[in-house]
Motif scaffolding. Structure first.
Motif, PDB file in Angstrom:
ATOM      1  N   ALA A 196       0.826  -1.209   0.000  1.00  0.00           N
ATOM      2  CA  ALA A 196       0.000   0.000   0.000  1.00  0.00           C
ATOM      3  C   ALA A 196       0.859   1.256   0.000  1.00  0.00           C
ATOM      4  N   ALA A 197       1.902   1.252   0.838  1.00  0.00           N
ATOM      5  CA  ALA A 197       2.784   2.431   0.895  1.00  0.00           C
ATOM      6  C   ALA A 197       3.515   2.610  -0.428  1.00  0.00           C
ATOM      7  N   GLY A 198       3.998   1.499  -0.995  1.00  0.00           N
ATOM      8  CA  GLY A 198       4.655   1.578  -2.306  1.00  0.00           C
ATOM      9  C   GLY A 198       3.695   2.047  -3.378  1.00  0.00           C
ATOM     10  N   GLY A 199       2.461   1.544  -3.314  1.00  0.00           N
ATOM     11  CA  GLY A 199       1.442   1.973  -4.287  1.00  0.00           C
ATOM     12  C   GLY A 199       1.137   3.451  -4.170  1.00  0.00           C
ATOM     13  N   ALA A 200       1.114   3.954  -2.931  1.00  0.00           N
ATOM     14  CA  ALA A 200       0.882   5.390  -2.735  1.00  0.00           C
ATOM     15  C   ALA A 200       2.024   6.207  -3.341  1.00  0.00           C
ATOM     16  N   CYS A 201       3.242   5.696  -3.216  1.00  0.00           N
ATOM     17  CA  CYS A 201       4.394   6.377  -3.836  1.00  0.00           C
ATOM     18  C   CYS A 201       4.248   6.399  -5.359  1.00  0.00           C
ATOM     19  N   GLU A 206       6.355   8.942  -7.256  1.00  0.00           N
ATOM     20  CA  GLU A 206       7.608   8.908  -6.502  1.00  0.00           C
ATOM     21  C   GLU A 206       8.205   7.507  -6.658  1.00  0.00           C
ATOM     22  N   TYR A 207       8.674   7.214  -7.860  1.00  0.00           N
ATOM     23  CA  TYR A 207       9.094   5.854  -8.199  1.00  0.00           C
ATOM     24  C   TYR A 207      10.362   5.440  -7.463  1.00  0.00           C
ATOM     25  N   ASP A 208      11.292   6.374  -7.291  1.00  0.00           N
ATOM     26  CA  ASP A 208      12.518   6.043  -6.564  1.00  0.00           C
ATOM     27  C   ASP A 208      12.206   5.629  -5.121  1.00  0.00           C
ATOM     28  N   LYS A 209      11.279   6.349  -4.518  1.00  0.00           N
ATOM     29  CA  LYS A 209      10.904   6.031  -3.140  1.00  0.00           C
ATOM     30  C   LYS A 209      10.233   4.657  -3.073  1.00  0.00           C
ATOM     31  N   ALA A 210       9.378   4.380  -4.041  1.00  0.00           N
ATOM     32  CA  ALA A 210       8.710   3.079  -4.084  1.00  0.00           C
ATOM     33  C   ALA A 210       9.727   1.961  -4.292  1.00  0.00           C
ATOM     34  N   MET A 211      10.665   2.167  -5.204  1.00  0.00           N
ATOM     35  CA  MET A 211      11.678   1.149  -5.478  1.00  0.00           C
ATOM     36  C   MET A 211      12.532   0.874  -4.234  1.00  0.00           C
ATOM     37  N   GLN A 230       5.261  -5.042  -8.884  1.00  0.00           N
ATOM     38  CA  GLN A 230       5.213  -3.614  -8.586  1.00  0.00           C
ATOM     39  C   GLN A 230       6.531  -2.924  -8.959  1.00  0.00           C
ATOM     40  N   MET A 231       7.632  -3.605  -8.711  1.00  0.00           N
ATOM     41  CA  MET A 231       8.927  -3.054  -9.109  1.00  0.00           C
ATOM     42  C   MET A 231       8.998  -2.864 -10.623  1.00  0.00           C
ATOM     43  N   GLY A 232       8.521  -3.857 -11.351  1.00  0.00           N
ATOM     44  CA  GLY A 232       8.519  -3.761 -12.812  1.00  0.00           C
ATOM     45  C   GLY A 232       7.714  -2.579 -13.313  1.00  0.00           C
ATOM     46  N   LEU A 233       6.565  -2.322 -12.683  1.00  0.00           N
ATOM     47  CA  LEU A 233       5.733  -1.185 -13.094  1.00  0.00           C
ATOM     48  C   LEU A 233       6.464   0.133 -12.848  1.00  0.00           C
ATOM     49  N   CYS A 234       7.175   0.229 -11.728  1.00  0.00           N
ATOM     50  CA  CYS A 234       7.963   1.433 -11.465  1.00  0.00           C
ATOM     51  C   CYS A 234       9.057   1.607 -12.525  1.00  0.00           C
ATOM     52  N   GLN A 235       9.668   0.518 -12.899  1.00  0.00           N
ATOM     53  CA  GLN A 235      10.749   0.580 -13.895  1.00  0.00           C
ATOM     54  C   GLN A 235      10.205   0.936 -15.274  1.00  0.00           C
ATOM     55  N   VAL A 236       9.029   0.451 -15.606  1.00  0.00           N
ATOM     56  CA  VAL A 236       8.404   0.855 -16.870  1.00  0.00           C
ATOM     57  C   VAL A 236       8.157   2.355 -16.869  1.00  0.00           C
TER      58      VAL A 236
END
Length: 332
Positions: A196-201, A206-211, A230-236
């Motif tokens: 949830a916290a990563g999703g909020a990022c 705020e992809y760096d924070k999520a990663m 979720q990591m893959g989505l941030c990287q995309v």
């Protein structure tokens, strides 16, 4: 005759006590026994009175004790009724009514700390489901006052903050939960709070924070398929397509091998097993299959992307996005 009679009369007089008014032996002896008897009788009366008083006191104590225990039993019975009613309404989805009953149970709980922790936990759950996240955060704060070393309450607060879009508070609550955990421990709600916290990022871009969140979770041994997805989505989102494909592939492998299906198994082979066991994992399999195909497309590996999308459609059914991508890839 006369002499005999007189002797008989005199003998009678002697029998009754000798000279008149002399206070003979009978009277004197009789007087002493009478005084002692009165004392004995008084003593008996006093003893009887004391016994009667003691019996009354004992009776009063017994009545008071029975009344106290009865009152306690009735109170305990009543608060348990409120709790049971609240849980029943919670199960039926009547969250507002559940909260009312649970509040009544809390009001009458007194110093029963264990009972209060139990009821507050259910109240917080009802508040969360009602989407009254501020109230849920407050309930978890009360729980932390009673059990300050329980990390799960921090994680559940993090979930609430994430739902409210309060990313900083969500991260702060999550990190406080981590600090409370014993080494190697995985407290309830930790993974959900992380996601949830990563999703909020991600929602805040705020992809760096999520990663950073996801990387720390993997180091802590929480690297499941959903985290890699979720990591893959941030990287995309950051145009790191090679990194994204690697994350999607790792997530896929972890997911299928958890079901003992073997590395490299096709989605069509994995789908049936996952569908029978877990709807959540089946949905994740579907998402990872699609995301892997898109990553191949971004990397211009069109044949792999097309083959995977066609299998995606055959397994999970047609959808607009997949059909659009398939049309594009076939045109190339």
């Amino acid at each position: 005759m006369t002499g005999s009679g007189q002797r008989g009369y005199d003998g009678g007089r002697r029998f009754y006590g000798g000279r008149p008014g002399s206070g003979g032996a009978y009277r004197g002896a009789g007087g002493k026994r009478s005084s002692a008897g009165r004392r004995r009788r008084r003593k008996k009366r006093v003893i009887k009175a004391v016994i009667a008083w003691a019996v009354c006191v004992v009776a009063l104590v017994v009545v008071a004790a029975v009344t106290f225990h009865l009152a306690g039993y009735l109170t305990t019975s009543k608060i348990r009724q409120y709790r049971a009613s609240g849980l029943e309404k919670l199960e039926r989805g009547n969250y507002s009514e559940a909260i009312e009953d649970l509040d009544l149970a809390l009001e009458k709980a007194g110093k029963r700390t264990g009972f209060k922790v139990d009821v507050l936990s259910y109240r917080a759950e009802a508040e969360y489901r009602l989407q009254d996240y501020d109230a849920a955060v407050y309930s978890y704060e009360l729980l932390l006052e009673m059990e300050p070393r329980a990390p799960e309450y921090r994680y559940l607060q993090s979930l609430c903050y994430s739902q409210m879009g309060k990313t900083d508070q969500a991260i702060d609550a999550y990190q406080k939960g981590v600090l409370l955990e014993a080494k190697g421990e995985l407290a309830p709600g930790k993974e959900q709070a992380l996601m949830a916290a990563g999703g909020a990022c991600v929602d805040n871009q705020e992809y760096d924070k999520a990663m950073k969140f996801y990387s720390e979770a993997i180091k802590d041994g929480m690297g499941d398929g959903q985290i890699y997805n979720q990591m893959g989505l941030c990287q995309v989102a950051e145009a790191d397509y090679e990194g994204a494909l690697d994350s999607f592939n790792q997530g896929y492998e972890i997911l299928v091998t958890d079901y003992n299906l073997g590395s490299g198994v096709l989605p069509s082979q994995a789908a049936q097993a996952l569908k029978e066991e877990s709807d959540a994992d089946y949905s994740l399999l579907k998402e990872l299959t699609y995301n892997r195909a898109v990553a191949y497309e971004y990397l211009h590996q069109y044949d792999k992307a097309l083959a995977l999308l066609e299998e995606y459609v055959s397994v999970f059914g047609k959808d607009e996005d997949a059909q659009h991508e398939i049309g594009f890839l076939r045109s190339r």
